[in-house]
Design an enzyme around this catalytic site. Structure first.
Site, mmCIF file in Angstrom:
data_model
loop_
_atom_site.group_PDB
_atom_site.id
_atom_site.type_symbol
_atom_site.label_atom_id
_atom_site.label_comp_id
_atom_site.label_asym_id
_atom_site.label_seq_id
_atom_site.Cartn_x
_atom_site.Cartn_y
_atom_site.Cartn_z
ATOM 1 C CG LEU A 65 -3.123 1.210 0.129
ATOM 2 C CD1 LEU A 65 -4.104 2.810 0.567
ATOM 3 C CD2 LEU A 65 -3.293 1.274 -1.398
ATOM 4 N N PRO A 66 1.173 0.290 0.080
ATOM 5 C CG PRO A 66 2.235 0.695 -1.738
ATOM 6 C CD PRO A 66 1.051 0.916 -1.188
ATOM 7 C CB THR A 96 3.189 -2.735 7.363
ATOM 8 O OG1 THR A 96 2.908 -4.058 7.604
ATOM 9 C CG2 THR A 96 4.415 -2.463 8.631
ATOM 10 C CE LYS A 171 4.148 -6.450 9.406
ATOM 11 N NZ LYS A 171 4.434 -7.858 9.086
ATOM 12 C CE LYS A 246 6.590 -0.749 5.021
ATOM 13 N NZ LYS A 246 5.284 -1.102 4.957
HETATM 14 P P1 NAD Z 1 2.793 -4.273 -3.327
HETATM 15 O O1 NAD Z 1 3.622 -3.059 -3.576
HETATM 16 O O2 NAD Z 1 2.859 -5.705 -4.018
HETATM 17 O O3 NAD Z 1 1.266 -3.645 -3.440
HETATM 18 C C1 NAD Z 1 0.843 -2.473 -3.081
HETATM 19 C C2 NAD Z 1 -0.401 -2.213 -3.990
HETATM 20 O O4 NAD Z 1 -0.882 -0.925 -3.788
HETATM 21 C C3 NAD Z 1 0.117 -1.917 -5.388
HETATM 22 O O5 NAD Z 1 -0.436 -2.944 -6.265
HETATM 23 C C4 NAD Z 1 0.147 -0.511 -5.679
HETATM 24 O O6 NAD Z 1 -0.250 -0.421 -7.304
HETATM 25 C C5 NAD Z 1 -1.224 -0.271 -4.928
HETATM 26 N N1 NAD Z 1 -1.429 1.160 -4.775
HETATM 27 C C6 NAD Z 1 -0.619 1.937 -4.453
HETATM 28 N N2 NAD Z 1 -1.120 3.323 -4.107
HETATM 29 C C7 NAD Z 1 -2.300 3.088 -4.564
HETATM 30 C C8 NAD Z 1 -3.508 3.849 -4.391
HETATM 31 N N3 NAD Z 1 -3.619 5.287 -4.157
HETATM 32 N N4 NAD Z 1 -4.965 3.616 -4.886
HETATM 33 C C9 NAD Z 1 -4.978 2.169 -5.288
HETATM 34 N N5 NAD Z 1 -3.928 1.399 -5.134
HETATM 35 C C10 NAD Z 1 -2.681 1.769 -4.835
HETATM 36 O O7 NAD Z 1 2.937 -4.475 -1.635
HETATM 37 P P2 NAD Z 1 2.697 -5.750 -0.870
HETATM 38 O O8 NAD Z 1 3.607 -6.805 -0.763
HETATM 39 O O9 NAD Z 1 1.236 -6.155 -1.338
HETATM 40 O O10 NAD Z 1 2.412 -5.035 0.660
HETATM 41 C C11 NAD Z 1 1.264 -4.289 1.258
HETATM 42 C C12 NAD Z 1 1.653 -3.791 2.662
HETATM 43 O O11 NAD Z 1 1.739 -5.301 3.292
HETATM 44 C C13 NAD Z 1 2.927 -3.149 2.702
HETATM 45 O O12 NAD Z 1 2.551 -2.113 3.783
HETATM 46 C C14 NAD Z 1 3.664 -4.341 3.301
HETATM 47 O O13 NAD Z 1 4.890 -3.725 4.019
HETATM 48 C C15 NAD Z 1 2.921 -5.294 4.161
HETATM 49 N N6 NAD Z 1 3.395 -6.637 4.022
HETATM 50 C C16 NAD Z 1 3.794 -7.220 3.052
HETATM 51 C C17 NAD Z 1 4.267 -8.574 3.193
HETATM 52 C C18 NAD Z 1 4.698 -9.265 2.092
HETATM 53 O O14 NAD Z 1 5.220 -10.363 2.231
HETATM 54 N N7 NAD Z 1 4.731 -9.023 0.864
HETATM 55 C C19 NAD Z 1 3.851 -9.217 4.370
HETATM 56 C C20 NAD Z 1 3.243 -8.519 5.689
HETATM 57 C C21 NAD Z 1 2.946 -7.165 5.249
#
Ligand code: NAD
Length: 296
Positions: A65-66, A96, A171, A246
């Site tokens: 999740l975000p 994260t 992280k 964030k």
């Molecule tokens: P994203 O915004 O693409 O995906 C998050 C998903 O969570 C969305 O599809 C959203 O609809 C869903 N969501 C939110 N609330 C929800 C709920 N209550 N129930 C069900 N689904 C819900 O984000 P991301 O890029 O996939 O990143 C996710 C996590 O991973 C974050 O914490 C980010 O910091 C971390 N991260 C991201 C990357 C990257 O390169 N994108 C790399 C490493 C870590």
């Protein structure tokens, strides 16, 4: 084969769930965005109608999740999933989030007799798709051994860095360094370009010299230097600048909680805040270079 509930199918969670399904696990998925659920179903997962509905017979619950508030919202409170997760299931949160939140949710899980790991990842969307992520794990060693085969289906490197919350701390240390390095790499290339240097030649030199980093070699912030980097496609895709903002904020909070000094981290957090204010929050975080180049 494990029965897995997977919640959060965004840029990272989508391909991670797809890799679990590809490895032969039964994956029940949910996301607030129907198109994300459909993409996971196309990749071999089964759609659930809600986060609660993913839990049917689940042996493992994974969330991606975000931010902290989403993780608290999903697991805690009156409607939180912890109350309904089948006994004996292992919970793995890969988002994260703040170390304090990770500990709080893990303690609430423990109060229900459930083991929980914080297992944030590094490797970006390309690593999520290729199944080559690095997992940075906090929690009990025996819980990690239960999780290991699943993490191996999504990643290449697994580090056990300590007790609950430690995965998040490690992280944040990594991402704080990355955020600072990206900003200064852009600054350095801009300086060279202002002196008439070719950014490609400068970057190639730096990539085999002591200024070398992931920012020079893989995600170079200068457009046209690396064909596959977000900078060469208008900073689309990649790791969102607001997600970096964030993480820098979480690093500042984590530093304050133990009285640590992070002068460069605090400065860089402000750069990503300025990048957000300039309207680039949804672009890749390497767009922070545009604070220097004033390209839009
Ligand atoms: P994203 O915004 O693409 O995906 C998050 C998903 O969570 C969305 O599809 C959203 O609809 C869903 N969501 C939110 N609330 C929800 C709920 N209550 N129930 C069900 N689904 C819900 O984000 P991301 O890029 O996939 O990143 C996710 C996590 O991973 C974050 O914490 C980010 O910091 C971390 N991260 C991201 C990357 C990257 O390169 N994108 C790399 C490493 C870590």
């Amino acid at each position: 084969m494990s029965r897995i509930a997977f919640i959060g199918l965004g840029n990272m969670g989508g391909p991670m769930a797809a890799n679990l399904a590809k490895a032969g696990h039964a994956v029940r998925v949910f996301d607030l965005v129907p198109a994300a659920v459909q993409a996971a179903v196309d990749a071999g997962a089964t759609a659930a109608s809600s986060a609660l509905d993913t839990l049917t017979d689940a042996e493992i619950v994974i969330s991606m999740l975000p931010a902290s508030r989403h993780v608290e919202g999903v697991y805690l409170g009156d409607d939180g999933l912890l109350a309904d997760i089948p006994g004996g299931a292992l919970v793995i949160d890969c988002s994260t989030i703040a170390p304090a939140t990770a500990r709080k949710v893990a303690e609430a899980a423990a109060a229900r007799g459930l083991q929980m790991l914080d297992a944030p990842v590094s490797g970006g969307t390309a690593g999520a798709q290729a199944g080559t992520l690095t997992f940075i794990v906090g929690g009990e060693a025996d819980a990690l051994e239960r999780a290991r085969p699943l993490l191996q289906a999504m990643g290449k490197n697994i580090f056990h860095v300590g007790a609950s919350g430690a995965g998040q701390v490690a992280k944040l240390c990594n991402n704080m360094a990355l955020g600072v390095i990206m900003a200064v790499t852009g600054e350095a290339i801009a300086l060279g370009v202002a002196h008439g240097l070719d950014p490609k030649v400068l970057s190639q030199m730096m990539a085999v010299s002591t200024g070398r980093s992931w920012a020079t070699e893989v995600c170079n912030p200068w457009p046209g230097v690396l064909e596959n980097a977000p900078a060469s496609r208008g900073y689309s895709g990649g790791f969102g600048s607001d997600l970096m903002l964030k993480d820098m904020g979480l690093a500042v909070e984590a530093a304050m909680s133990v009285g640590a000094s992070i002068p460069l981290g605090e400065l860089a957090r402000n750069l990503y805040s300025m990048n957000h204010q300039a309207g680039r929050g949804k672009l890749d975080f390497s767009s922070v270079v545009q604070l220097i180049t004033h390209d839009n």
